[in-house]
Design an enzyme around this catalytic site. Structure first.
Site, PDB file in Angstrom:
ATOM      1  CG  PHE A 113      -0.237   0.992   2.103  1.00 12.67           C
ATOM      2  CD1 PHE A 113       0.547  -0.276   3.265  1.00 12.67           C
ATOM      3  CD2 PHE A 113      -0.642   1.991   3.127  1.00 12.67           C
ATOM      4  CE1 PHE A 113       0.986   0.911   4.778  1.00 12.67           C
ATOM      5  CE2 PHE A 113      -0.169   2.548   3.980  1.00 12.67           C
ATOM      6  CZ  PHE A 113       0.825   1.205   5.029  1.00 12.67           C
ATOM      7  CE  LYS A 114       4.797   1.175   5.028  1.00 14.74           C
ATOM      8  NZ  LYS A 114       4.566  -0.070   5.110  1.00 14.74           N
ATOM      9  CG  ASP A 115       3.935   0.590  -4.419  1.00 15.65           C
ATOM     10  OD1 ASP A 115       5.045   1.028  -4.449  1.00 15.65           O
ATOM     11  OD2 ASP A 115       3.609  -0.540  -5.072  1.00 15.65           O
ATOM     12  CG  LEU A 118       5.683   6.661  -0.522  1.00 15.49           C
ATOM     13  CD1 LEU A 118       7.021   4.941   0.004  1.00 15.49           C
ATOM     14  CD2 LEU A 118       6.981   7.412  -0.895  1.00 15.49           C
TER      15      LEU A 118
END
Ligand SMILES: *Cc1c(COP(=O)(O)O)cnc(C)c1O
Length: 468
Positions: A113-115, A118
């Site tokens: 999920f950090k994509d 980011l």
């Protein structure tokens, strides 16, 4: 009136969005939050239904940028950020059970999920820096899990060089290859002869050296950056609208480490999304679950679990929520954060705990329970969950208050990122999705360095200068 941001500690300059973006941490050690929260009325929310993810993202975030970036430029950055995701819905919902849903946040380039934040953050950084004629050197340490998302966010960005340290020989092959096979001239991987703690100490030392820091314009893209929270509010809005908001309430269960992801849910609520319940899932590192149970935050020992991205000691973004709970009283926040640093704990009074508990529940799950949940959900639905996502699903099931309100568990990583845990639980080895299927054929590029600060600094100087 312009929208400005203030620090949770009250002693840093008030800034506009673009300066908050580049600053990350406030100068007084606090975290930035909007001084005026935009609010979407029910009519506003209804007008957002049916938009594409990127269109929705522009509409949700634009009020918080408040024209610090031209709206057509911002729209172009947002569309570009999500164009590379491998599902047309970007953050699709799948159904797990009766009125129970999974929000799939693993369709970005690194499968976690950090994509979602980011990919946008890298583009925002680049845009603002180029407009100012500046550039930065991003340095970071990773135990293997989150470095790739930062690298993918910054690759090929003209105003950015990125150097990521990982402990040599101590990451999984998939984790290392996701970082070291990125063929971009501005990406540099250091395999440090040491542990993850050594990598982190190295980064801290570089930031602590003021001259070095200024000379190289050192910067970070860590989870306390406000733009990361902002980027994560969008999928809560998307899920809420898809499931009937503003005319229906919604509940979320979030596997949590730094409290960044679940704070974004709280931010969406402040902006008008009718969220009735937030369930915070933790592994054996249960500082948050203990807090929700007894009103006391107290630091424990970190233990390694099947869900390494949640193996944390302190949930740094909790400070943002504390600021809200204490009526934006920076002195109350500063006192508690000081106590946490000095004595390893702070507490919150009963009245405020009642307010907190009206929205939040905590739930902890050990590794055995995590495996059991992966196995059970696979046998019920055929869906393979990664260990982090399994904790979210189990938390939502255990703490659900009302079955007539949709419970949405966040799937924060693709099962193929944690194939050993998934195979042990189900007997199924999840294959890498097509975008990464040839990962083991790609050329790797990294440099092994001794655990020596001067050697690392010299490398960073060369890497940062190599492109100017
Ligand atoms: C980072 C991460 C988490 C924890 O998110 P926070 O924002 O730190 O709470 C959960 N799951 C996965 C897969 C992650 O990478």
């Amino acid at each position: 009136m312009a929208l400005t941001y203030h620090s949770t500690r009250g002693h840093a300059p008030v800034l506009a969005f673009d300066d908050v973006l580049l600053a990350g941490l406030a100068r007084d050690g606090g975290l930035y939050l909007p001084q005026q929260w935009p609010r979407f009325t029910p009519a506003d929310l209804r007008s957002l239904a049916g938009l594409s993810y990127a269109e929705l993202a522009v509409r949700v975030m634009a009020p918080l940028l408040d024209k610090t970036i031209r709206e057509d430029d911002f729209a172009a950055l947002v569309h570009d950020a999500y164009a590379g995701f491998d599902h047309l819905a970007v953050a699709p919902l799948s159904q797990l059970g009766s009125n129970e849903w999974l929000l799939e946040l693993f369709h970005g380039p690194t499968l976690a999920f950090k994509d979602y934040a980011l990919q946008l953050l890298g583009r925002l950084f680049d845009h603002v820096l180029k407009a100012r004629g500046q550039r930065v050197t991003i340095v970071g340490a990773t135990s293997g899990d989150t470095g790739s998302a930062a690298i993918e966010a910054c690759r090929d960005r003209e105003a950015i060089d990125i150097i990521i340290l990982h402990p040599h020989g101590r990451t999984s092959d998939v984790q290392r290859r996701q970082m070291t096979t990125v063929a971009a001239a501005n990406v540099h991987n250091i395999a440090l002869e040491g542990t993850f703690d050594d990598c982190q100490d190295m980064v801290k030392s570089m930031f602590a050296d003021q001259a070095f820091r200024d000379q190289l314009q050192l910067s970070a893209v860590n989870s306390i950056n406000w733009a990361r929270i902002l980027g994560q509010t969008v999928y809560y809005m998307a899920a809420g609208l898809a499931l009937g908001a503003p005319d229906r309430e919604i509940a979320f269960a979030v596997p949590t480490g730094n409290f960044g992801n679940v704070y974004a849910a709280f931010a969406a609520k402040r902006m008008g999304l009718p969220i009735s319940q937030l369930v915070v899932g933790s592994n054996a590192n249960d500082i948050l679950t203990r807090f929700f149970e007894c009103g006391e935050m107290s630091i424990g020992q970190v233990v390694a679990t099947l869900s390494p991205s949640m193996d944390i000691q302190i949930s740094s973004n909790f400070e943002r929520y504390l600021f809200d709970i204490y009526g934006e009283n920076a002195a109350e926040v500063t006192g508690r954060m000081g106590a946490l640093r000095q004595s390893g704990q702070f507490s919150v009074d009963q009245g405020r705990m009642a307010e907190i508990r009206a929205l939040f529940d905590g739930f902890r799950l050990d590794d055995q329970g995590t495996s059991e949940t992966i196995r059970r959900v696979f046998s019920e639905t055929g869906i393979l969950l990664d260990p982090h996502s399994a904790i979210g699903v189990a938390a939502g099931r255990a703490r659900r208050r009302r079955t007539d309100i949709p419970m949405v568990a966040l799937a924060t990583a693709h099962a193929a990122k944690f194939p050993d845990a998934v195979a042990a639980a189900t007997g199924q080895r999840p294959p890498l999705p097509p975008r990464l299927a040839d990962l083991f054929q790609r050329q790797e590029r990294y440099d092994v360095l001794p655990n020596d600060l001067e050697a690392v600094k010299a490398y960073v100087r060369r890497a940062a200068r190599g492109r100017s």
